[in-house]
Design a protein around this motif. Structure first.
Motif, short mmCIF file in Angstrom:
data_model
loop_
_atom_site.label_atom_id
_atom_site.label_comp_id
_atom_site.label_asym_id
_atom_site.label_seq_id
_atom_site.Cartn_x
_atom_site.Cartn_y
_atom_site.Cartn_z
N PHE A 193 -1.52 12.71 4.00
CA PHE A 193 -1.30 12.78 2.56
C PHE A 193 -0.41 11.63 2.12
O PHE A 193 0.31 11.04 2.93
CB PHE A 193 -0.67 14.12 2.17
CG PHE A 193 0.66 14.40 2.83
CD1 PHE A 193 1.85 14.14 2.18
CD2 PHE A 193 0.72 14.92 4.12
CE1 PHE A 193 3.08 14.39 2.79
CE2 PHE A 193 1.93 15.17 4.74
CZ PHE A 193 3.12 14.91 4.07
N VAL A 194 -0.48 11.31 0.84
CA VAL A 194 0.38 10.27 0.28
C VAL A 194 1.80 10.84 0.18
O VAL A 194 2.02 11.88 -0.43
CB VAL A 194 -0.12 9.83 -1.10
CG1 VAL A 194 0.82 8.77 -1.68
CG2 VAL A 194 -1.53 9.28 -1.01
N LEU A 252 0.83 -1.20 0.00
CA LEU A 252 0.00 0.00 0.00
C LEU A 252 0.87 1.26 0.00
O LEU A 252 2.02 1.23 0.45
CB LEU A 252 -0.91 0.01 1.23
CG LEU A 252 -2.00 -1.07 1.27
CD1 LEU A 252 -2.75 -1.02 2.58
CD2 LEU A 252 -2.96 -0.89 0.09
N PRO A 253 0.34 2.39 -0.49
CA PRO A 253 1.13 3.62 -0.51
C PRO A 253 1.46 4.10 0.90
O PRO A 253 0.70 3.86 1.85
CB PRO A 253 0.23 4.62 -1.24
CG PRO A 253 -1.15 4.06 -1.12
CD PRO A 253 -0.99 2.57 -1.10
N LEU A 254 2.60 4.75 1.03
CA LEU A 254 3.04 5.28 2.32
C LEU A 254 2.37 6.62 2.57
O LEU A 254 2.45 7.53 1.73
CB LEU A 254 4.56 5.43 2.33
CG LEU A 254 5.20 5.94 3.62
CD1 LEU A 254 4.93 4.97 4.77
CD2 LEU A 254 6.71 6.10 3.43
N LEU A 255 1.71 6.75 3.70
CA LEU A 255 1.05 8.00 4.09
C LEU A 255 1.87 8.69 5.16
O LEU A 255 2.59 8.06 5.92
CB LEU A 255 -0.36 7.73 4.61
CG LEU A 255 -1.31 6.96 3.69
CD1 LEU A 255 -2.66 6.75 4.40
CD2 LEU A 255 -1.51 7.68 2.37
N SER A 256 1.74 10.00 5.22
CA SER A 256 2.41 10.77 6.26
C SER A 256 1.41 11.74 6.86
O SER A 256 0.36 12.01 6.27
CB SER A 256 3.62 11.52 5.68
OG SER A 256 4.41 12.05 6.72
N VAL A 257 1.74 12.27 8.03
CA VAL A 257 0.86 13.21 8.74
C VAL A 257 1.65 14.47 9.03
O VAL A 257 2.77 14.40 9.56
CB VAL A 257 0.34 12.60 10.06
CG1 VAL A 257 -0.69 13.52 10.69
CG2 VAL A 257 -0.24 11.22 9.83
N ALA A 258 1.10 15.61 8.69
CA ALA A 258 1.77 16.89 8.94
C ALA A 258 0.79 17.90 9.48
O ALA A 258 -0.40 17.86 9.16
CB ALA A 258 2.41 17.42 7.66
N ARG A 259 1.29 18.79 10.29
CA ARG A 259 0.46 19.86 10.83
C ARG A 259 -0.15 20.69 9.71
O ARG A 259 -1.28 21.16 9.80
CB ARG A 259 1.32 20.76 11.73
CG ARG A 259 0.54 21.89 12.40
CD ARG A 259 1.47 22.82 13.13
NE ARG A 259 2.31 23.54 12.18
CZ ARG A 259 3.60 23.75 12.36
NH1 ARG A 259 4.21 23.28 13.41
NH2 ARG A 259 4.29 24.43 11.47
N GLY A 301 -3.69 3.11 2.92
CA GLY A 301 -2.24 3.29 2.94
C GLY A 301 -1.66 2.77 4.24
O GLY A 301 -2.36 2.16 5.06
N ILE A 302 -0.36 3.00 4.42
CA ILE A 302 0.30 2.57 5.65
C ILE A 302 0.99 3.78 6.28
O ILE A 302 1.44 4.69 5.59
CB ILE A 302 1.34 1.45 5.39
CG1 ILE A 302 2.36 1.87 4.31
CG2 ILE A 302 0.64 0.16 5.01
CD1 ILE A 302 3.48 0.86 4.11
#
Length: 468
Positions: A58-59, A46-53, A106-107
């Protein structure tokens, strides 16, 4: 239309002091009743997701260096699966607003919280939980020992009250906020385009002055340096190490802590806080290991790769991983402050980088690989004065436009908070929106999130100091 918004006809006590009154027909439920933890793993496909302020969830690009400040492990089998619509929270940065709704399957990092989120409209849930009052409350639900890395306490988080308008009203709120955000974003982008043109004009003035001097009739000669090109015949070139040495002094007992920023140079943290309106978490341990900086030194900082070297406007101490450059007697600081911010020099500095990660990999060795022009000191002073005079109007206009953008962003933040917490009724306004004025999904974005990560300053998240 925005100016015509009114209050709801009737309100009730929410039972929460920080939410105060909410519309009578809205439901108030504890977050624990809406979330279920998800621990699915072993889906490296699965696509790698990230988290930002700034952006929510988002991917994540696997090739864009600007997004890859953290090392991506080769083995992603332990990463958590976040299904589309799941609530993903960076537990160490929840107090900054680092959370959001997964846009697709995603992951994410195993350190993140992942929950199935039982809410009618995920975009409403994201706007609500990322709104200013909720981010502040997530901060109150976080604690810990390490400065700037407070963990979100699950027990406290589960008690956070969530406002639930009827599903059709959630959709109306999202519809209105998408429309309002798109209009505001168009205005912001237009102002940013003007700023970009002003910056380009200023860069052209600087580049010509620092590489050709002020006499257009002066004979030229090849410099032998790609980024300089032809230079006045009476100029020379010199290895950087002969003009700047690496200052190796450790912090003095009375040194103030400094922040290295692209926008303001190297300034005291207290001054940075005043300028940007954000708190910088101070570090009080191992200060003696930080680097001492004198006024008019230059600093190779974490984002020098992107924006050149930063001039120090005050004496103090900077993080130990930065390189401090001490100018020699043949250096006019004003001239080199312009030169180090010129696109030609920045490009030459970037070409010395040997790793994927950005400015964190630049050191004194990289700096020494970019040769500099050797110019009479009086001529350096004259060029610096000319650039200051020629660009003062551009700088003033840039400041004005930047201030207007800040005001628009503040207005957007307040508007989102007032709408999602029921302070303003947008049902009629949403129903009156013409179909052709509704934004696309891309244009609407994340309702209240800014995606211009390139504006972030050095004092923001890193391992020693964090802006809140």
């Amino acid at each position: 239309m925005i100016a015509d918004l009114e209050l709801y006809p009737a309100y009730k006590d929410s039972g929460s002091s920080w939410l105060a009154r909410v519309p009578t027909h809205w439901e108030v439920r504890a977050l624990r009743t809406l979330i279920r933890p998800r621990n699915e793993r072993n889906r490296a496909d699965l696509p790698l997701l990230s988290v930002a302020r700034e952006k929510g969830v988002f991917v994540r690009s696997m090739t864009d260096a600007s997004e890859n400040h953290n090392v991506i492990p080769l083995d992603l089998s332990n990463y958590k699966v976040a299904r589309a619509g799941a609530l993903v929270i960076n537990k160490m940065k929840a107090w900054q607003g680092s959370m959001g709704i997964a846009p697709c399957d995603g992951i994410v990092s195993p350190a993140y919280y992942v929950y199935d989120f039982d809410i009618a409209n995920g975009k409403f849930g994201q706007a609500l939980l990322r709104s200013k009052p909720y981010v502040a409350h997530f901060g109150q639900a976080s604690d810990g020992v390490r400065v700037g890395q407070w963990d979100l306490t699950i027990a406290a988080m589960r008690q956070i009250p969530v406002l639930l308008p009827p599903p059709e009203e959630q959709a109306a709120i999202v519809r209105f906020l998408d429309w309002a955000n798109a209009r505001l974003e168009r205005t912001i982008r237009a102002k940013r385009r003007v700023i970009a043109l002003l910056t380009e004009q200023k860069q052209a003035i600087i580049h010509r002055a620092v590489t050709r001097g002020l006499d257009p009739a002066a004979p030229l000669k090849p410099s032998g340096i790609a980024w300089l090109g032809d230079i006045p015949a009476h100029w020379g070139t010199l290895r950087s190490k002969h003009l700047f040495s690496a200052r190796k002094d450790f912090a003095l007992p009375d040194d103030v802590q400094l922040s290295a920023t692209q926008s303001y140079g190297v300034i005291p943290q207290s001054e940075y806080e005043d300028k940007v309106g954000r708190r910088v978490v101070k570090i009080f341990m191992h200060l003696e290991k930080r680097r001492h900086v004198e006024r008019d030194d230059f600093v190779i900082s974490m984002r020098s790769f992107q924006g050149g070297l930063e001039r120090a406007w005050a004496s103090g101490a900077i993080r130990s991983s930065y390189v401090v450059l001490k100018p020699s007697s043949g250096v006019n600081v004003e001239f080199f402050a312009y030169l180090f911010k010129s696109q030609g020099y920045i490009g030459a500095l970037q070409s010395t980088a040997e790793f994927i990660r950005d400015g964190q990999d630049l050191n004194y060795g990289n700096f020494c690989r970019v040769d500099l022009p050797l110019i009479p000191l009086e001529e350096q002073r004259a060029i610096a004065k000319y650039i200051a005079r020629a660009t003062i109007g551009l700088d003033k206009e840039n400041v004005r436009l930047t201030h207007e953008i800040d005001l628009l962003r503040e207005y957007r933040t307040r508007l989102v908070a007032d709408v999602v917490t029921g302070k303003l009724d947008v049902r009629a306004a949403a129903a009156a929106l013409p179909q052709d004025e509704l934004p696309s999904t891309t244009e609407a974005g994340a309702l209240n999130a800014d995606d211009d990560l390139d504006t972030l300053d050095e004092s923001e998240p890193n391992d020693e100091e964090t802006a809140a």
